[in-house]
Design a protein around this motif. Structure first.
Motif, mmCIF file in Angstrom:
data_model
loop_
_atom_site.group_PDB
_atom_site.id
_atom_site.type_symbol
_atom_site.label_atom_id
_atom_site.label_comp_id
_atom_site.label_asym_id
_atom_site.label_seq_id
_atom_site.Cartn_x
_atom_site.Cartn_y
_atom_site.Cartn_z
ATOM 1 N N LEU A 166 34.912 6.644 57.880
ATOM 2 C CA LEU A 166 35.867 7.700 58.202
ATOM 3 C C LEU A 166 36.961 7.160 59.121
ATOM 4 O O LEU A 166 38.132 7.553 58.996
ATOM 5 C CB LEU A 166 35.160 8.877 58.864
ATOM 6 C CG LEU A 166 36.028 10.105 59.203
ATOM 7 C CD1 LEU A 166 36.732 10.644 57.964
ATOM 8 C CD2 LEU A 166 35.177 11.193 59.855
ATOM 9 N N GLU A 185 41.875 17.256 58.056
ATOM 10 C CA GLU A 185 41.021 17.735 56.972
ATOM 11 C C GLU A 185 41.200 16.890 55.720
ATOM 12 O O GLU A 185 40.247 16.663 54.970
ATOM 13 C CB GLU A 185 41.329 19.196 56.674
ATOM 14 C CG GLU A 185 40.956 20.148 57.797
ATOM 15 C CD GLU A 185 41.233 21.587 57.426
ATOM 16 O OE1 GLU A 185 41.609 21.842 56.272
ATOM 17 O OE2 GLU A 185 41.079 22.453 58.311
ATOM 18 N N GLN A 188 38.957 13.743 55.946
ATOM 19 C CA GLN A 188 37.545 13.957 55.632
ATOM 20 C C GLN A 188 37.329 14.103 54.127
ATOM 21 O O GLN A 188 36.404 13.499 53.552
ATOM 22 C CB GLN A 188 37.025 15.197 56.353
ATOM 23 C CG GLN A 188 35.529 15.449 56.170
ATOM 24 C CD GLN A 188 34.665 14.373 56.799
ATOM 25 O OE1 GLN A 188 34.785 14.081 57.977
ATOM 26 N NE2 GLN A 188 33.793 13.759 56.007
ATOM 27 N N ASP A 192 35.190 11.479 51.764
ATOM 28 C CA ASP A 192 34.032 11.890 50.956
ATOM 29 C C ASP A 192 34.221 11.470 49.497
ATOM 30 O O ASP A 192 33.286 10.963 48.858
ATOM 31 C CB ASP A 192 33.844 13.400 51.052
ATOM 32 C CG ASP A 192 33.415 13.861 52.443
ATOM 33 O OD1 ASP A 192 32.945 13.022 53.229
ATOM 34 O OD2 ASP A 192 33.578 15.064 52.742
#
Length: 285
Positions: A166, A185, A188, A192
């Motif tokens: 990350l 946001e 993230q 992922d």
């Protein structure tokens, strides 16, 4: 006020190379707008452009393909990457997929890696592309400064060393955008998505592919073959495909205009969303 994202129809189109995933939104009777995403880790058609759909689907039938190697599309193997550039792989697969969907001519928009595919498609199939929008496109850009650029180095480092983290994704977005704190946001979600095992394996092949070919195809050599009216959108602070490289496109594209955004990096569609949507709609209309 947050606008609701329009309902998406998901297509999985079989091509001779493999399956291509295409999301669709908007009226089937509207002019077609194909939007090609960039090549960063975790990229896909929906990931890169979902925020623009509420505005653009008012006027267009929007198609969001995942280019080969990304999202839900097939991953080119080593033999295919040895035989053709990633740009040519994308063009061949996309044209075959559009034929299967019955899509003839269309407006075409591409950013970065997707910009390279958009240029090559407009060069090779000029009868298919009505109007062309390019955001800091690979291949058509001829940099005056050092290469690889800062952003290109970040993309190369992401899957190397200890692999994705990350922290690396936040560093990547810090180079892609002029105001990275606004996109926490996004970091993230992109992180992922970047962990999908087959995408990780593909990205190692892609990095080796670029190293062997010394970067993107030199599409700037044949810019005169693009016949579609073209809008260039560029962030002044782009540290991946830098603004000064646009000069060759301004010189050799037949029908071209350029809009530059201050305080904006590599992702115009995200960083300057409302202005991006207005300019694209006005130009294509």
């Amino acid at each position: 006020m947050t606008l609701e994202v329009p309902e998406l129809t998901q297509h999985t189109v079989s091509t001779t190379a493999g399956d291509v995933a295409i999301a669709e939104a908007g009226s089937a009777d509207a002019p077609v707008l194909v939007m090609l995403h960039g090549g960063g880790p975790g990229a896909s058609g929906i990931a890169n452009y979902h925020q623009n759909l509420p505005a653009l689907t008012k006027r267009f039938r929007v198609l969001l393909p995942d280019q080969p190697g990304f999202g839900g599309s097939y991953r080119p193997d080593q033999a295919e990457l040895d035989a053709k550039s990633i740009t040519q792989i994308a063009v061949d697969a996309l044209v075959e997929a559009f034929d299967a969907l019955g899509v003839g001519s269309f407006h075409l928009l591409g950013n970065s890696l997707g910009g390279a595919a958009a240029i090559a498609l407009a060069q090779q199939h000029p009868d298919r592309v009505s109007r062309l929008v390019l955001m800091a496109p690979g291949g058509g850009w001829l940099p005056f400064g050092p290469t690889p650029t800062e952003g290109q180095k970040e993309m190369w480092k992401y899957y190397n060393g200890e692999g994705p983290t990350l922290k690396k994704m936040k560093s990547f977005i810090g180079v892609m955008t002029a105001q990275p704190k606004k996109w926490a946001e996004t970091a993230q979600a992109r992180y992922d998505a970047s962990l999908e095992p087959s995408h990780v394996d593909f990205y190692h092949r892609l990095n080796d592919h670029f190293a062997k070919r010394r970067g993107m195809d030199p599409l700037w050599r044949d810019l005169h073959k693009v016949t579609a009216p073209t809008l260039l959108l560029w962030g002044r602070d782009d540290r991946t495909i830098t603004l000064e490289g646009a000069q060759i496109m301004l010189k050799y594209l037949r029908d071209v205009q350029l809009h530059v955004f201050g305080n904006c990096g590599h992702w115009v569609q995200l960083e300057r969303q409302a202005e991006f949507e207005r300019l694209v709609t006005d130009f294509l209309a």
